[in-house]
Each structure stands twice: as structure tokens, then as C-alpha cells.
Scaffold this active site. Structure first.
Site, PDB file in Angstrom:
ATOM      1  N   GLU A  81       0.950  -1.324  -0.148  1.00 17.45           N
ATOM      2  CA  GLU A  81      -0.266  -0.112  -0.135  1.00 17.45           C
ATOM      3  C   GLU A  81       1.017   1.277   0.503  1.00 17.45           C
ATOM      4  O   GLU A  81       0.358   1.995  -0.132  1.00 17.45           O
ATOM      5  CB  GLU A  81      -0.863   0.025   1.346  1.00 17.45           C
ATOM      6  CG  GLU A  81      -1.975   0.096   0.773  1.00 17.45           C
ATOM      7  CD  GLU A  81      -3.548   0.354   2.247  1.00 17.45           C
ATOM      8  OE1 GLU A  81      -4.288  -0.754   2.147  1.00 17.45           O
ATOM      9  OE2 GLU A  81      -3.234   0.658   3.329  1.00 17.45           O
TER      10      GLU A  81
ATOM     11  N   HIS B 213       7.508 -26.945  -1.530  1.00 21.38           N
ATOM     12  CA  HIS B 213       6.786 -27.872  -2.278  1.00 21.38           C
ATOM     13  C   HIS B 213       4.871 -27.652  -2.871  1.00 21.38           C
ATOM     14  O   HIS B 213       4.485 -28.790  -3.190  1.00 21.38           O
ATOM     15  CB  HIS B 213       6.142 -29.551  -1.106  1.00 21.38           C
ATOM     16  CG  HIS B 213       7.541 -29.873   0.063  1.00 21.38           C
ATOM     17  ND1 HIS B 213       7.929 -30.800  -0.445  1.00 21.38           N
ATOM     18  CD2 HIS B 213       8.047 -28.893   1.047  1.00 21.38           C
ATOM     19  CE1 HIS B 213       8.932 -31.117   0.530  1.00 21.38           C
ATOM     20  NE2 HIS B 213       9.578 -29.975   0.912  1.00 21.38           N
TER      21      HIS B 213
ATOM     22  N   LYS C 117     -14.260   0.644  -3.609  1.00 21.70           N
ATOM     23  CA  LYS C 117     -15.732   1.347  -2.512  1.00 21.70           C
ATOM     24  C   LYS C 117     -16.988   2.012  -3.242  1.00 21.70           C
ATOM     25  O   LYS C 117     -17.588   1.466  -3.218  1.00 21.70           O
ATOM     26  CB  LYS C 117     -15.222   1.563  -1.554  1.00 21.70           C
ATOM     27  CG  LYS C 117     -13.803   0.777  -0.933  1.00 21.70           C
ATOM     28  CD  LYS C 117     -13.621   2.129   0.252  1.00 21.70           C
ATOM     29  CE  LYS C 117     -12.223   1.776   1.660  1.00 21.70           C
ATOM     30  NZ  LYS C 117     -12.149   2.916   1.882  1.00 21.70           N
TER      31      LYS C 117
HETATM   32  O1  PA5 Z   1      -3.444   1.449   6.174  1.00 21.48           O
HETATM   33  C1  PA5 Z   1      -4.310   2.076   5.819  1.00 21.48           C
HETATM   34  O2  PA5 Z   1      -4.519   2.472   5.559  1.00 21.48           O
HETATM   35  C2  PA5 Z   1      -5.279   0.783   5.192  1.00 21.48           C
HETATM   36  O3  PA5 Z   1      -5.488  -0.411   4.906  1.00 21.48           O
HETATM   37  C3  PA5 Z   1      -6.934   1.081   6.604  1.00 21.48           C
HETATM   38  O4  PA5 Z   1      -6.390   0.998   7.277  1.00 21.48           O
HETATM   39  C4  PA5 Z   1      -8.407  -0.285   6.717  1.00 21.48           C
HETATM   40  O5  PA5 Z   1      -8.836   0.190   5.166  1.00 21.48           O
HETATM   41  C5  PA5 Z   1      -9.375  -0.217   7.402  1.00 21.48           C
HETATM   42  O6  PA5 Z   1      -9.183   1.569   7.406  1.00 21.48           O
HETATM   43  P1  PA5 Z   1     -10.203   2.212   8.676  1.00 21.48           P
HETATM   44  O7  PA5 Z   1      -8.881   2.419  10.345  1.00 21.48           O
HETATM   45  O8  PA5 Z   1     -10.565   3.889   8.736  1.00 21.48           O
HETATM   46  O9  PA5 Z   1     -11.477   1.288   8.949  1.00 21.48           O
END
Ligand code: PA5
Length: 446
Positions: free
Chosen positions: A288, A309, A423
Site C-alpha cells: 500500500e 513443496h 469501494k
Molecule cells: O492502511 C490503511 O490506511 C488501510 O489499510 C486502513 O487501515 C483500512 O482500510 C481500514 O481503515 P479504517 O481504519 O478507517 O477502517
């Protein structure tokens, strides 16, 4: 006391030491930019000096809340996804007995929800919780993430039905933004104990905030030792530490040198099943953070020797665009030797008297040599032993190296604009109010 360490000897047959050292100015500039907050993403640098800023009062508050849940509950469900889920799970699994779920519980079982939208998962979870004294830690920075909010709606209802509303409010804890989002509104209205996720700490960098620390404390682990390990790495990877001695700088430089040389995929390897979720956490952290602007090393992972394996053939012989980073645990927490068998029907007497870990280590060494011979550069991160202190070191090491590496790659490592695309489509397809235009457009494409 020992620290985690990095060995890049088995990389230098692919990229030279000079190629790695050539990145020193960029790595140092990246680390300076992190320190001074001069590059995009500078509003999300709250994790950088988080370990050294955690107070004993804060840890005491977390431990006291964890104790309430430990005293009142047989099961605690941690609801969260992505950065609000993976860090806690990674640490708890790394430190737990491999068969914890089958053993008599020593404190509440910590289980996870809110990280998928599976009807089966949620129904089976609710059936499991029926009649049990369970608590919920609802974790969402935005407070609006569908997966987590949906699970929490179901869990809250069941918790209130089983405990009564007043008692339920004592075993539900919210970890969310200070003011924004539905999780904050609910927590304030229902009077839940709550902790704040700092504005300037993004989800995937939040494991050392209450997001990770509270579930880890509920599971019975020492959050002081975890934070102390992170503090040690904060010192050891500081910008004042010379490049060659700074393992985060060296890791960031080495992986960028390999990437520039055509190695597009990094495989995080472990030889301990307990580290499976450490790899899942690391994949989110790096994926990310770096995968944007049509750039970025693809973070993958395997659990060895199991996956030798299944994936071993590809790694040994497939397209040569990969490199490996091995998490190597130096000393196991247990002791077990191979017994002698007088009949030796299985032919294994050559191993008799050896520790199982020695067999594992020779598999690790043999695999490293085979993969290097096959054209796969190999880095090794040595962890003296799996405990809170060294896991804390590993967390901060990977975080700071990720920040440096992202800036060397010339991306903003602290945003995640690509996560919104699915989303938007999902909300349009579900006719969420406010998505009418998108809904029409998407239906025209079906
Ligand atoms: O690293 C990030 O920003 C995302 O993975 C969020 O943690 C994830 O989408 C969850 O978001 P939230 O904590 O707003 O529910």
C-alpha cells in the site's frame, strides 16, 4: 543484548556493493525528508517517533482496559481490516503457541472479524459466540469502513442481547478518530471506553498505537517489551547512524538497487508458521505504501519449508524477476531432538540426536544456496528469538525502511488513493445514498 540484523552478502552477486552504496545520497535525503517532513505525505509521520513518545501512563491505561476485558470475557473479537487488523494479528500469532486455539485458554481467546464480508464467516462467528461472555474491540480510523462497520453492527446487537445493554457497554471498546466517523459517534453515545488513533498515523503504520497494543495486551503479551524493542530500533535506525550501520537504510537501498536491476517482486520468506501473519502485515505495509504511480516492488510471501513443496519450483526456475528476504529466527523457544530408532525403517537415523531446529536451519541454508544458484538474490533478517522485544524491533525496522524506500522510489508512501476504486463501485452497486450517478454509470456497463 543482541538486536535483529540484516545480511546482504547473497545479494552482491546480482547487484554490486557499489550499486547499493550509489543509493546512499538518495536514502539519506529520504530519511532527512522524513525527519523534516518536507515531502508529500508529511501529515502522516506520527509513527516516526511514536515509540519514544509512548508514555507509561498510556501503557498503563491500555493494560487496565485489557485487564477489564480479560477479567470479564471468554472471547474478545477484534473488528478491523487492513491497518486496523493485520498488525495486532501478526504480533499475537508470532507470540502465541501454534496450537493456542486447541489448548485450554489462559485468558480470553482473541479472534478477528470485520476483515471480510463473508456471510458464512459472520454467521459462524455469531453461532460460536452464542452463550459466551464476549467483548468487542471495534477498530476503525475512519469509522466508516464497510467490512468493519457491518461486523460491528452484528456483534454489538448480539453483545447487547447476551449481556444486556449496560454490561455490554463495559466490554465494548472503540479505537477510532478523536472526532470523526460513525464509530466515534457510537462510542460517545453508548459510553464505551475509547482510544484515539492519532490523525497523523496511517492505518498500516498504526500497530504501536492502541490499534495494535490493546488487542496484544488482551491476548496477554507484554506491550512494554514490544514498545521497548521498537524504541531500540528507533535509535539504531536514526538518521545520525552511518548508512552502512543503519539496517533500515541498507534494506531500503538494497531493495531499490534490485528493483532498478529488474527484480520487481520481493518474496518475504519465513521458516516459522507463526510468522505467516507477519508477512501479511508486511505485504500491506509495503504494497500500500509503494504500489502507486505505476511503480513499486510487488510484495509476496511464502511459508517455508511448507511452500517449497508448492512454490519452490517457480522460485527456483521461473521468471527471474524476484528476490527473497528471509526472516530467520536464530533460537527456537522450545527444545526437541530427533529420537534414534533401532530399526531405522524411515532411514532418518542420520538425524538422530539433532535438534529439529538444526534440520530447519540446514533447509534454510540449502534453500538459500539453491535459490542464489538459480538466480534469486537473497537477504536475511535475523531475529534472535521470537519474543515481544524483537517483534517490536522488527515492526519499527520495517516501518522506517518502508518510509525511506518509498521516498527513494519517488512515491508518497503514506497515501492509498487506489483503495477507493472498489469501494466506489461497491457503493454504486449497493445503491448507497449519494452514489446515484455512479450507480447509473456502472449499471450501463454490466
Ligand atoms: O492502511 C490503511 O490506511 C488501510 O489499510 C486502513 O487501515 C483500512 O482500510 C481500514 O481503515 P479504517 O481504519 O478507517 O477502517
Amino acid at each position: 543484548m543482541k538486536n535483529i540484523s540484516l545480511n546482504i552478502d547473497k545479494v552482491t552477486g546480482f547487484v554490486t556493493k557499489e550499486q547499493i552504496i550509489a543509493l546512499k545520497p538518495r536514502v539519506e535525503a529520504a530519511q532527512k525528508a522524513l525527519e523534516e517532513g518536507t515531502l508529500p505525505g508529511n501529515d502522516f509521520l506520527g509513527w516516526l517517533h511514536l515509540p519514544s513518545s509512548i508514555t507509561s501512563e498510556h501503557l498503563a491505561d491500555l493494560k487496565a482496559t485489557a485487564q477489564v476485558l480479560r477479567d470479564m470475557c471468554e472471547v474478545v473479537v477484534v473488528a478491523g481490516i487492513g491497518g486496523s487488523y493485520l498488525g495486532a494479528r501478526a504480533v499475537i500469532e508470532a507470540l502465541s503457541n501454534n496450537f493456542a486455539s486447541l489448548l485450554p485458554a489462559n485468558g480470553p481467546r482473541v479472534i478477528f472479524a470485520g476483515h471480510n464480508i463473508s456471510e458464512d464467516y459472520l454467521s459462524e462467528l455469531m453461532a460460536y459466540l452464542k452463550g459466551k461472555k464476549f467483548g468487542v474491540i471495534n477498530i476503525s480510523k475512519s469509522g466508516t469502513t464497510t467490512e468493519t462497520a457491518l461486523a460491528f453492527r452484528l456483534l454489538k446487537k448480539q453483545c447487547e442481547e447476551q449481556w444486556g445493554k449496560e454490561q455490554a457497554s463495559k466490554v465494548i471498546v472503540a479505537i477510532t478518530d478523536a472526532v470523526k466517523g460513525a464509530a466515534r459517534v457510537t462510542a460517545d453515545k453508548e459510553g464505551y471506553k475509547s482510544f484515539i488513533i492519532p490523525d497523523n498515523v496511517g492505518g498500516r503504520f498504526s500497530v504501536l498505537t492502541p490499534v495494535g497494543l490493546l488487542p496484544i495486551a488482551v491476548a496477554g503479551f507484554d506491550i512494554e517489551a514490544l514498545v521497548s524493542g521498537a524504541q531500540q530500533m528507533e535509535k539504531d535506525c536514526a538518521p545520525t547512524v552511518p548508512f552502512e550501520e543503519n539496517i533500515a537504510a541498507m534494506y531500503a537501498a538494497t531493495r531499490n538497487a534490485l528493483y532498478a536491476d529488474g527484480k520487481k517482486i520481493e518474496i518475504l520468506v519465513n521458516y516459522q508458521p507463526k510468522l505467516h501473519f507477519t508477512s501479511e502485515w508486511w505485504k500491506q505495509l509495503y504494497g500500500e505504501s509503494e504500489g502507486k504511480d505505476h511503480k513499486g516492488i510487488f510484495p509476496a510471501s511464502v511459508d517455508f519449508t511448507t511452500d517449497l513443496h508448492s512454490m519452490g519450483q517457480w522460485i527456483q526456475d521461473g521468471e527471474r524477476t524476484i528476490f527473497e528476504t528471509v526472516l530467520s529466527v536464530e533460537t527456537p523457544n522450545s527444545s526437541l531432538t530427533v529420537p534414534t530408532d533401532t530399526e531405522n525403517l524411515d532411514g532418518l537415523n542420520f538425524l538422530a540426536g539433532k535438534h529439529v531446529d538444526e534440520v530447519n536451519k540446514m533447509a534454510e541454508l540449502g534453500t538459500q544456496l539453491a535459490h542464489v544458484d538459480g538466480g534469486v538474490p537473497n537477504m536475511r533478517i535475523s531475529i534472535p528469538v521470537l519474543n515481544e522485544y524483537y517483534i517490536g524491533q522488527l515492526i519499527y525496522f520495517f516501518e522506517i525502511a518502508c518510509g525511506i524506500s518509498g521516498y527513494v522510489l519517488d512515491v508518497n508512501p503514506f497515501n492509498q488513493p487506489g483503495v477507493e476504486a472498489y469501494k466506489k463501485n461497491m457503493f454504486a452497486l449497493l445503491d448507497k445514498p449519494g452514489y446515484e450517478e455512479e450507480s447509473k454509470a456502472i449499471r450501463a456497463r454490466l
